[in-house]
Scaffold this motif. Structure first.
Motif, PDB file in Angstrom:
ATOM      1  N   TYR A  87       0.846  -1.196   0.000  1.00 32.32           N
ATOM      2  CA  TYR A  87       0.000   0.000   0.000  1.00 32.32           C
ATOM      3  C   TYR A  87       0.880   1.244   0.000  1.00 32.32           C
TER       4      TYR A  87
ATOM      5  N   TYR B  33       0.386   5.376   1.040  1.00 27.84           N
ATOM      6  CA  TYR B  33      -0.443   6.385   1.681  1.00 27.84           C
ATOM      7  C   TYR B  33       0.286   7.724   1.632  1.00 27.84           C
TER       8      TYR B  33
ATOM      9  N   GLN C  46       0.483  11.367   3.934  1.00 23.71           N
ATOM     10  CA  GLN C  46       0.097  12.012   5.188  1.00 23.71           C
ATOM     11  C   GLN C  46       0.608  13.450   5.156  1.00 23.71           C
TER      12      GLN C  46
ATOM     13  N   GLY D 279      -4.521  12.812   8.865  1.00 22.03           N
ATOM     14  CA  GLY D 279      -4.538  11.359   8.873  1.00 22.03           C
ATOM     15  C   GLY D 279      -3.913  10.799   7.609  1.00 22.03           C
ATOM     16  N   LEU D 280      -4.028   9.498   7.454  1.00 25.77           N
ATOM     17  CA  LEU D 280      -3.453   8.817   6.303  1.00 25.77           C
ATOM     18  C   LEU D 280      -4.448   8.774   5.154  1.00 25.77           C
TER      19      LEU D 280
ATOM     20  N   PHE E 211      -5.231   7.075   1.634  1.00 25.88           N
ATOM     21  CA  PHE E 211      -4.917   5.928   0.785  1.00 25.88           C
ATOM     22  C   PHE E 211      -4.651   6.390  -0.640  1.00 25.88           C
TER      23      PHE E 211
ATOM     24  N   TYR F 186      -3.055   0.368  -4.003  1.00 28.88           N
ATOM     25  CA  TYR F 186      -2.880  -0.954  -3.384  1.00 28.88           C
ATOM     26  C   TYR F 186      -2.485  -1.961  -4.456  1.00 28.88           C
TER      27      TYR F 186
ATOM     28  N   LEU G 255       3.993   7.277   2.792  1.00 30.51           N
ATOM     29  CA  LEU G 255       4.210   6.062   3.569  1.00 30.51           C
ATOM     30  C   LEU G 255       3.849   4.834   2.742  1.00 30.51           C
TER      31      LEU G 255
ATOM     32  N   GLN H  65      -1.171  -4.042   8.709  1.00 32.56           N
ATOM     33  CA  GLN H  65      -0.249  -3.435   7.760  1.00 32.56           C
ATOM     34  C   GLN H  65       0.955  -2.908   8.536  1.00 32.56           C
ATOM     35  N   TYR H  66       2.117  -3.173   8.000  1.00 34.28           N
ATOM     36  CA  TYR H  66       3.363  -2.731   8.622  1.00 34.28           C
ATOM     37  C   TYR H  66       3.947  -1.610   7.770  1.00 34.28           C
ATOM     38  N   PHE H  67       4.250  -0.514   8.451  1.00 29.92           N
ATOM     39  CA  PHE H  67       4.645   0.690   7.736  1.00 29.92           C
ATOM     40  C   PHE H  67       6.151   0.857   7.657  1.00 29.92           C
ATOM     41  N   GLY H  68       6.586   1.438   6.552  1.00 29.56           N
ATOM     42  CA  GLY H  68       7.960   1.869   6.422  1.00 29.56           C
ATOM     43  C   GLY H  68       8.146   3.221   7.087  1.00 29.56           C
ATOM     44  N   PRO H  69       9.373   3.733   7.087  1.00 26.99           N
ATOM     45  CA  PRO H  69       9.674   4.994   7.770  1.00 26.99           C
ATOM     46  C   PRO H  69       9.166   6.226   7.036  1.00 26.99           C
TER      47      PRO H  69
ATOM     48  N   ARG I 237       9.802  11.940   3.223  1.00 28.50           N
ATOM     49  CA  ARG I 237       9.300  13.298   3.403  1.00 28.50           C
ATOM     50  C   ARG I 237       9.623  14.098   2.163  1.00 28.50           C
TER      51      ARG I 237
END
Lengths: 110, 114
Positions: free
Chosen positions: B33, B35, B37, B42-43, B45, B48, B91, B103-107, B110
């Motif tokens: 995914y 996203y 921000q 918020g995030l 979408f 996907y 993200l 869901q596991y997010f990356g760092p 920016r």
């Protein structure tokens, strides 16, 4: 109407108190619910997932789910300064898509 | 194993330039995914990917945004002719199968468009 709504913050609690975070969602068929914590400048990290009605406890965190009321909450017991962050509620709206709330910022006062 | 990785961590670009953002998901995760921000928000979408299926692009804000996923692993998000309103944190997240799972997010990357 937003798909996922969280109680507006910021929420300020004294150290050692209970922080209570609320989330409501619009889709009755949602099956998966998540709470993520996001520190300032960092990415979200999972705290809790819950799939069944009732309570789920993990350490100082308790998630509560009520599908009939379309409501999920997170309680943080014995709040610590390290709990100061933004908490995001996420709900699956389709088989795979998560909708996120805008987040509630929690500040724990030492 | 390693978590989700993203590069670059920061990107400053001039308005009108194209940028590419990269995401390397957790090994074995079939769902990926993207996203966005914006500051204090918020995030949102964006897109996907699930295995070899056609991606869900319903969240892409304009045709300046595109993404691809090669070999079912690494993904690249491309923003063409960047605008100042594109400035945000992008993200990437992955999950094992994508069906209502964590869901596991990356760092994040920016992005600042000047």
């Amino acid at each position: 109407q937003k798909e996922v709504e969280q109680n507006s913050g910021p929420l300020s609690v004294p150290e050692g108190a209970i922080a209570s975070l609320n989330c409501t969602y619009s889709d009755r068929v949602s099956q998966s619910f998540f709470w993520y914590r996001q520190y300032s400048g960092k990415s979200p990290e999972l705290i809790m997932s819950i799939y069944s009605n009732g309570d789920k406890e993990d350490g100082r965190f308790t998630a509560q789910l009520n599908k009939a009321s379309q409501y999920v909450s997170l309680l943080i017991r014995d709040s610590q300064p390290s709990d100061s962050a933004t908490y995001l509620c996420a709900v699956n709206m389709d088989d795979y898509k998560l909708s996120f709330g805008a987040g509630t910022t929690v500040t724990v006062r030492a | 194993g390693a978590g989700v990785s993203q590069s670059p961590s920061n990107k400053v670009t001039e308005k009108g330039k194209d940028v590419e953002l990269r995401c390397d998901p957790i090994s074995g995760h079939t769902a990926l995914y993207w996203y966005r921000q914006s500051l204090g928000q918020g995030l949102e979408f964006l897109i996907y990917f699930q295995g070899n299926s056609a991606p869900d692009k319903s969240g892409l804000p304009s045709d300046r945004f595109s993404a691809e996923r090669t070999g079912g692993s690494v993904s690249t998000l491309t923003i063409q002719r960047t605008q100042q309103e594109d400035s945000a944190v992008y993200l990437c997240a992955s999950s094992a199968t994508g069906f209502g799972e964590t869901q596991y997010f990356g760092p994040g990357t920016r992005l600042l468009v000047l």
